[in-house]
Scaffold this motif. Structure first.
Motif, PDB file in Angstrom:
ATOM      1  N   LYS A 120       0.864  -1.188   0.000  1.00  0.00           N
ATOM      2  CA  LYS A 120       0.000   0.000   0.000  1.00  0.00           C
ATOM      3  C   LYS A 120       0.902   1.240   0.000  1.00  0.00           C
ATOM      4  N   ASN A 121       1.487   1.526  -1.163  1.00  0.00           N
ATOM      5  CA  ASN A 121       2.585   2.484  -1.232  1.00  0.00           C
ATOM      6  C   ASN A 121       2.183   3.915  -0.896  1.00  0.00           C
ATOM      7  N   LYS A 122       1.085   4.374  -1.435  1.00  0.00           N
ATOM      8  CA  LYS A 122       0.658   5.751  -1.156  1.00  0.00           C
ATOM      9  C   LYS A 122       0.317   5.918   0.317  1.00  0.00           C
ATOM     10  N   GLU A 123      -0.348   4.925   0.896  1.00  0.00           N
ATOM     11  CA  GLU A 123      -0.672   4.983   2.326  1.00  0.00           C
ATOM     12  C   GLU A 123       0.598   4.984   3.167  1.00  0.00           C
ATOM     13  N   ALA A 124       1.589   4.221   2.748  1.00  0.00           N
ATOM     14  CA  ALA A 124       2.846   4.163   3.503  1.00  0.00           C
ATOM     15  C   ALA A 124       3.521   5.521   3.521  1.00  0.00           C
ATOM     16  N   ALA A 125       3.632   6.162   2.348  1.00  0.00           N
ATOM     17  CA  ALA A 125       4.269   7.473   2.283  1.00  0.00           C
ATOM     18  C   ALA A 125       3.528   8.489   3.132  1.00  0.00           C
ATOM     19  N   GLU A 126       2.206   8.470   3.063  1.00  0.00           N
ATOM     20  CA  GLU A 126       1.415   9.424   3.842  1.00  0.00           C
ATOM     21  C   GLU A 126       1.564   9.165   5.343  1.00  0.00           C
ATOM     22  N   ALA A 127       1.634   7.899   5.728  1.00  0.00           N
ATOM     23  CA  ALA A 127       1.808   7.567   7.151  1.00  0.00           C
ATOM     24  C   ALA A 127       3.141   8.093   7.669  1.00  0.00           C
ATOM     25  N   TYR A 128       4.204   7.917   6.891  1.00  0.00           N
ATOM     26  CA  TYR A 128       5.506   8.413   7.316  1.00  0.00           C
ATOM     27  C   TYR A 128       5.549   9.941   7.335  1.00  0.00           C
ATOM     28  N   ARG A 129       4.830  10.578   6.414  1.00  0.00           N
ATOM     29  CA  ARG A 129       4.763  12.048   6.441  1.00  0.00           C
ATOM     30  C   ARG A 129       4.104  12.517   7.741  1.00  0.00           C
ATOM     31  N   LYS A 130       3.023  11.838   8.137  1.00  0.00           N
ATOM     32  CA  LYS A 130       2.356  12.184   9.403  1.00  0.00           C
ATOM     33  C   LYS A 130       3.258  11.888  10.598  1.00  0.00           C
ATOM     34  N   ALA A 131       4.033  10.807  10.504  1.00  0.00           N
ATOM     35  CA  ALA A 131       4.954  10.471  11.591  1.00  0.00           C
ATOM     36  C   ALA A 131       5.978  11.593  11.777  1.00  0.00           C
ATOM     37  N   ALA A 132       6.498  12.117  10.670  1.00  0.00           N
ATOM     38  CA  ALA A 132       7.459  13.219  10.759  1.00  0.00           C
ATOM     39  C   ALA A 132       6.819  14.458  11.359  1.00  0.00           C
ATOM     40  N   ALA A 133       5.572  14.722  10.980  1.00  0.00           N
ATOM     41  CA  ALA A 133       4.880  15.924  11.452  1.00  0.00           C
ATOM     42  C   ALA A 133       4.541  15.855  12.936  1.00  0.00           C
ATOM     43  N   LYS A 368       7.935  -2.989  -4.380  1.00  0.00           N
ATOM     44  CA  LYS A 368       8.117  -2.360  -5.691  1.00  0.00           C
ATOM     45  C   LYS A 368       7.123  -2.877  -6.726  1.00  0.00           C
ATOM     46  N   VAL A 369       6.448  -3.972  -6.410  1.00  0.00           N
ATOM     47  CA  VAL A 369       5.561  -4.621  -7.378  1.00  0.00           C
ATOM     48  C   VAL A 369       4.144  -4.085  -7.185  1.00  0.00           C
ATOM     49  N   THR A 370       3.804  -3.098  -7.994  1.00  0.00           N
ATOM     50  CA  THR A 370       2.488  -2.463  -7.906  1.00  0.00           C
ATOM     51  C   THR A 370       1.436  -3.307  -8.616  1.00  0.00           C
ATOM     52  N   ASP A 371       0.181  -2.934  -8.439  1.00  0.00           N
ATOM     53  CA  ASP A 371      -0.896  -3.645  -9.133  1.00  0.00           C
ATOM     54  C   ASP A 371      -0.753  -3.517 -10.646  1.00  0.00           C
ATOM     55  N   GLN A 372      -0.240  -2.373 -11.107  1.00  0.00           N
ATOM     56  CA  GLN A 372      -0.036  -2.204 -12.539  1.00  0.00           C
ATOM     57  C   GLN A 372       1.042  -3.147 -13.064  1.00  0.00           C
ATOM     58  N   TYR A 444       9.620   1.796  -9.753  1.00  0.00           N
ATOM     59  CA  TYR A 444      10.794   1.630  -8.896  1.00  0.00           C
ATOM     60  C   TYR A 444      11.479   0.332  -9.317  1.00  0.00           C
ATOM     61  N   PRO A 445      12.566   0.421 -10.064  1.00  0.00           N
ATOM     62  CA  PRO A 445      13.212  -0.787 -10.590  1.00  0.00           C
ATOM     63  C   PRO A 445      14.053  -1.509  -9.544  1.00  0.00           C
ATOM     64  N   GLY A 446      14.467  -2.700  -9.890  1.00  0.00           N
ATOM     65  CA  GLY A 446      15.385  -3.438  -9.039  1.00  0.00           C
ATOM     66  C   GLY A 446      16.770  -2.813  -9.064  1.00  0.00           C
ATOM     67  N   GLY A 447      17.554  -3.113  -8.038  1.00  0.00           N
ATOM     68  CA  GLY A 447      18.932  -2.642  -7.959  1.00  0.00           C
ATOM     69  C   GLY A 447      19.868  -3.829  -7.909  1.00  0.00           C
ATOM     70  N   GLY A 448      20.171  -4.274  -6.698  1.00  0.00           N
ATOM     71  CA  GLY A 448      21.051  -5.427  -6.528  1.00  0.00           C
ATOM     72  C   GLY A 448      20.488  -6.685  -7.159  1.00  0.00           C
TER      73      GLY A 448
END
Length: 545
Positions: A120-133, A368-372, A444-448
């Protein structure tokens, strides 16, 4: 009673859990509710799910509707790997307005972790933004804002201006710092001193990308100092034996770390972590070196004006990507890193020859594996009769996360009878032999994992995005001379995967020769890479003098 509280917290700080429990049991006579909170927290700290659950039942009897009772329950569920249940429990919490600061950070951080694991990527980013605030301390705000910036990239789709402004917010979080003074000219004598700051100079994917940078330098012209911010292992010792200086700064206040780096009279300080876990950006904020650089371990701007340069390459970057960065992009002529696997394994024979069908695969972090991405992979499987998909990630280690993720796969239309899911394992390189074609995630592609797949003889299909961080796979394949495997649209991504699966001679040729191609390419050319990096160091030093 104040003394009793002091004894409890002092024991917890020292990790003397037996003493902490004894003090909490005494406290229970005077303040049973607070003691109940502390007893649950004690067992959580120890990682004892069974004891924590039993203690929580007693707390629930005392305070059944309390928000912190709910939060501790969510923590126990998370610790037990029950991420779906923890997520649902956290959503139920009604936090009083006067408790937002401090408690809001704890709840939002845990919610962010659950969302990231569950995709749940968008929710995760928003949760961390609230955590910072809602964090009450600057260091904690900085940590949570780094989490926010990192998690923004899982979903992608952000404009260059948005990414730059979001990154600038990190500098605002840290506030004004007293920079170290750097008069013109060098403070030190002898070879130029290059410092590298990282929590990951150990058995970690990051070391695959920077081992040669740290150890294969020109010892007559450069001195290398490594500033380690994490635990050490045998790989750390191997690097330590090959550098000029090694300092483990783990656990020190960031200002003290900066003082130690400044005292070493470093000419160029290179951050190798960006906004990843355990990073040293709060140290960089004091500007302990006259020239500061970031790159390799992270794929977007630090947001710090005191970081002068960010490492890129001709395939990752152009005028458009420069707009994403506060720093000036350094566009290296080939690759921005040099790959060196920490362990090796023999390339296995083509899986399709053994099995009679083509197996696509991905070992990427499943966040990194979205529904799309799943929808596109489904179309590929449908277009290639009898083909299979091999997935390997932490979400397939069992429990609720695996059940939830398998339902995601089925909901995306994937033929589950042709999908194999494996959990993580320590030695996984040989398992690349069970696939034929690696499918990259996007945006978001793979790295290692992408480098490992290619090294193990498995060609990669990637979709080149617009931003610096979305073009890692593109840079890999262009440096290998395999631009034909790069797609620029989702339709091309499907076409390239289907084409390669249908050409058994080409597929076998690639699987047989990819490792040799990689070893002869700029991706593993230590001499070429060090020449590019050391030329960059010389140029920026000469510009300053």
């Amino acid at each position: 009673m104040d003394k009793l509280y002091e004894n409890v917290y002092d024991s917890l700080d020292r990790r003397d859990y037996a003493a902490a429990r004894a003090h909490i049991e005494k406290l229970a006579i005077l303040d049973p509710q607070e003691a109940a909170y502390l007893m649950v927290s004690l067992y959580i700290e120890q990682g004892d799910v069974q004891a924590a659950s039993a203690a929580w039942e007693k707390l629930h009897d005392l305070l059944p509707t309390d928000f912190y009772t709910q939060f501790l329950h969510a923590r126990i569920l998370f610790m037990d790997g029950r991420y779906v249940s923890a997520y649902r429990e956290l959503l139920k919490i009604q936090l009083p307005v006067d408790k937002q600061q401090g408690y809001g950070e704890k709840i939002s951080n845990l919610l962010g972790q659950c969302c990231r694991i569950l995709g749940k990527n968008k929710e995760a980013a928003e949760a961390y933004r609230k955590a910072a605030a809602t964090a009450m301390e600057t260091d904690l705000q900085a940590l949570e804002y780094s989490n926010y910036l990192f998690n923004l990239h899982y979903g992608g789709g952000h404009s260059a201006d948005f990414l730059r402004q979001a990154a600038r917010g990190f500098s605002d979080v840290l506030g004004k710092r007293n920079f170290f003074a750097h008069p013109s000219g060098r403070r030190g004598k002898g070879p130029w001193r290059i410092g590298y700051l990282s929590p990951d100079v150990r058995r970690h994917v990051m070391l695959c990308f920077c081992y040669d940078l740290l150890t294969a330098y020109d010892h007559e012209k450069f001195a290398v100092y490594v500033y380690m911010l994490g635990p050490e292992d045998e790989y750390s010792q191997k690097v330590k034996s090959q550098v000029t200086g090694w300092r483990n700064l783990r656990g020190l206040p960031s200002q003290e770390m900066a003082k130690m780096i400044y005292a070493d009279e470093i000419d160029i300080l290179v951050d190798l972590a960006g906004h990843t876990k355990g990073n040293g950006l709060p140290v960089m904020a004091y500007k302990p070196a006259p020239i500061q650089v970031s790159g390799i371990g992270y794929f977007a701007s630090t947001g710090l004006p005191v970081v002068d340069y960010f490492l890129g390459d001709v395939y990752l970057d152009d005028e458009q990507t420069q707009r994403e960065f506060v720093e000036k992009l350094v566009i290296l002529p080939y690759s921005h890193f040099c790959y060196r696997p920490l362990r090796s394994a023999e390339v296995r024979a083509p899986a399709f020859r053994r099995k009679g069908y083509v197996t696509f695969g991905s070992f990427n972090n499943f966040a990194k594996v979205t529904d799309q991405v799943l929808a596109i992979w489904c179309k590929i499987l449908m277009a290639v009769p009898d083909s299979h998909l091999l997935l390997k990630a932490a979400v397939f280690d069992g429990g609720e996360a695996e059940e939830y993720t398998r339902k995601r796969l089925a909901h995306a239309g994937l033929p589950m009878e042709r999908v194999e899911c494996r959990g993580l394992s320590e030695d996984y390189l040989l398992e690349y032999g069970d696939m034929d074609i690696a499918l990259d995630s996007f945006p978001y592609p793979g790295g290692g994992t992408s480098c490992d797949a290619l090294y193990m003889g498995r060609p990669l299909i990637t979709l080149a995005g617009r931003s610096h961080g979305e073009r890692f796979g593109f840079s890999l394949l262009m440096n290998l001379g395999l631009g034909e495997l790069v797609a620029h649209t989702e339709t091309e991504y499907i076409e390239r995967a289907v084409m390669l699966a249908g050409d058994s001679e080409l597929l076998q040729m690639l699987q047989t020769n990819l490792r040799m191609m990689m070893q002869r390419s700029p991706l593993m050319d230590r001499k070429l890479y060090l020449q590019s990096m050391e030329n960059f160091y010389r140029n920026i030093m000469e510009e300053r003098q």
